[in-house]
Enzyme design. Structure first.
Site, PDB file in Angstrom:
ATOM      1  N   GLN A 124      -1.050   2.843  -3.526  1.00 56.22           N
ATOM      2  CA  GLN A 124      -2.339   3.347  -3.994  1.00 56.22           C
ATOM      3  C   GLN A 124      -3.500   2.789  -3.178  1.00 56.22           C
ATOM      4  OE1 GLN A 124      -1.259   2.694  -8.521  1.00 56.22           O
ATOM      5  NE2 GLN A 124      -2.970   4.102  -8.365  1.00 56.22           N
ATOM      6  N   HIS A 125      -4.663   3.397  -3.396  1.00 55.40           N
ATOM      7  CA  HIS A 125      -5.979   2.901  -2.974  1.00 55.40           C
ATOM      8  C   HIS A 125      -6.316   3.048  -1.498  1.00 55.40           C
ATOM      9  CE1 HIS A 125      -5.918   1.132  -6.906  1.00 55.40           C
ATOM     10  NE2 HIS A 125      -5.089   0.160  -6.578  1.00 55.40           N
TER      11      HIS A 125
ATOM     12  N   ASP B 201       2.294   4.702  -6.777  1.00 54.65           N
ATOM     13  CA  ASP B 201       3.607   4.063  -6.874  1.00 54.65           C
ATOM     14  C   ASP B 201       3.929   3.544  -8.265  1.00 54.65           C
ATOM     15  OD1 ASP B 201       1.666   2.075  -6.648  1.00 54.65           O
ATOM     16  OD2 ASP B 201       2.574   1.115  -4.898  1.00 54.65           O
TER      17      ASP B 201
END
Length: 491
Positions: free
Chosen positions: A74-75, A252
């Site tokens: 992520q991110h 995830d």
């Protein structure tokens, strides 16, 4: 006998790409493949594509697969120009150079206001903070940026189009980690995007859990304007006549929850590159302290989550320090007494996200002649890492997410393969833990989402759960208290 319908799940993680191919109806594992990602906290997305192709080939290709879903770290910040070209290497979640930008954004709006707006308070991991860093430190790259997306968004788009940025898609779980999309309202906060980036780039359309991101038709690669479409199909094991449905994908942790079949009230403690503690709930939480991130999950519910930067690599550091194998580290740790005779590790070896101390370093407290042994050091490394994760469980409980106490507590991830971690975790977490058989739960969750897309059902498939082992021990509140005292002295 009819030929089984097959689905593929992809886990494009920080360290590697894993592909699992499963029977869509039974969940039975058919074959797998993996390929490494480069090290570092910034990576060109082309490396993810190469790894996906390699992992798909290692799994025997995708020619017989009906649907595919991509879950990913992520991110991360992927910046594209108007033609769809990557502007600069992607900054990953664990790149902490945007820590000052995170502090600035919180100061500009207020922590409470951020939490109420998007369910999270900015920290260096989030995409919004990386965009502020880019605007401040690389203005030429910021000026070229026409669209911003996340790792799984880019890979899915690369399969479905790869040219027109207006076709970018994402899902609720990954969008909720950007800092400018609200799980509570299901809408982008473009005002916060502009606050962070000082401009408003195009962002992906957010899909629901069972919406289709696209179909890779036989001519899909050529339509995407790729110079070597045939080669790309060959790398994925796709013939010119093989269509492939693409699901929405997921972050995830949301994919791992789907792969485990997590129900509201359950808790997952995942020990990977990062450490995460998360639960599934029916209402969107908002924590003004920023400790609990109020993410969305991959089913339409919510996924309050606490993340630490220091998890399995703390164990790796302990092994390197002592010059031993993973098995020997476990043996040493289990040969020392609980509490390591007063030796306490604060495991902030790479800064920390929870608590938000990006510039912190690790600290070893209580070192004496009597506990200056390999066994005591090994025990302190294991206990310190687990205490950091136990702080996350406390935060979920304190926010009221687990008002009736947690249901099942699952322990997963590479770190859960350590005998010492499994044995010591119940005492540190204060609860029995279930350790499922080792599996690629993120990739499995992505495969389940692909199967859900095929079935069109109201709920995701409930494949037979992997065998689990129960670990129990008496809680050690005094050890947790000593850890907290050392942790707070390090402020």
């Amino acid at each position: 006998m009819s030929t089984p319908r097959l689905v593929a799940g992809v886990d494009s993680s920080t360290q590697s790409c894993k592909v699992v191919i499963r029977d869509a109806d039974t969940g039975a594992l058919v074959r797998t493949g993996t390929a490494p990602h480069p090290d570092g906290t910034e990576v060109h997305p082309a490396a993810w594509w190469d790894a996906l192709c390699q992992a798909a080939a290692a799994a025997g290709g995708l020619g017989d697969v009906a649907a595919l879903s991509i879950a990913a770290q992520q991110h991360g910040m992927v910046c594209l120009d108007g033609d769809g070209s990557v502007v600069r290497p992607a900054l990953l979640w664990n790149d902490t150079r945007s820590a000052r930008a995170a502090s600035d954004l919180v100061a500009e709006l207020g922590a409470k206001e951020w939490a109420e707006a998007v369910g999270t308070v900015p920290v260096a991991s989030f995409t919004a903070t990386k965009l502020r860093w880019l605007a401040d430190h690389e203005p030429a790259h910021a000026d070229r940026t026409a669209a911003v997306c996340l790792p799984h968004d880019w890979l899915t788009w690369r399969l479905t189009d790869g040219r027109d940025i207006s076709t970018l898609t994402t899902d609720r779980s990954d969008a909720s980690g950007t800092g400018y999309w609200s799980p509570a309202t299901g809408q982008y906060r473009t005002d916060l995007l502009e606050q962070a980036f000082r401009r408003t780039p195009l962002v992906p359309r957010v899909l629901g859990p069972t919406e289709r991101a696209g179909v890779l038709e036989p001519t899909g690669f050529a339509a995407a304007g790729l110079l070597n479409a045939g080669s790309a199909r060959a790398r994925l094991g796709l013939a010119e006549t093989d269509p492939l449905m693409l699901a929405a994908g997921a972050g995830d942790n949301a994919a791992a929850a789907l792969g485990l079949g997590v129900r509201p009230g359950d808790v997952v403690v995942s020990i990977g590159t990062s450490g995460t503690v998360f639960a599934v709930c029916d209402t969107p939480p908002a924590d003004p302290t920023g400790t609990v991130a109020g993410f969305a999950d991959a089913t339409g519910r919510f996924l309050p989550l606490v993340c630490t930067l220091n998890a399995a690599r703390v164990l790796d550091a302990g092994r390197a320090l002592l010059g031993v194998s993973a098995g020997e580290l476990s043996r040493l740790a289990l040969s020392a007494p609980a509490g390591a005779d007063g030796l306490t590790l604060i495991p902030y070896l790479e800064g920390e996200r929870t608590p938000n101390r990006p510039d912190a370093s690790g600290e070893l407290h209580g070192l004496r002649l009597a506990n200056s042994t390999p066994a005591h050091l090994a025990r302190a490394y294991v206990e310190g890492m687990l205490c950091g994760l136990a702080d996350g469980l406390d935060a979920l409980t304190g926010l009221g997410v687990l008002s009736d106490g947690p249901g099942r507590v699952f322990l997963i991830g590479g770190g859960a393969r350590s005998e010492a971690v499994r044995a010591i975790a119940p005492a540190i977490l204060g609860r029995p833990v279930l350790v499922p058989a080792p599996a690629e739960y993120v990739a499995n969750g992505a495969a389940a989402q692909a199967a859900w897309l095929l079935s069109g059902g109201a709920e995701p498939p409930r494949w037979e759960a992997a065998d689990t082992e129960l670990f129990e021990d008496q809680p050690l509140p005094w050890l947790r208290e000593r850890y907290r005292e050392c942790r707070d002295r390090a402020l």
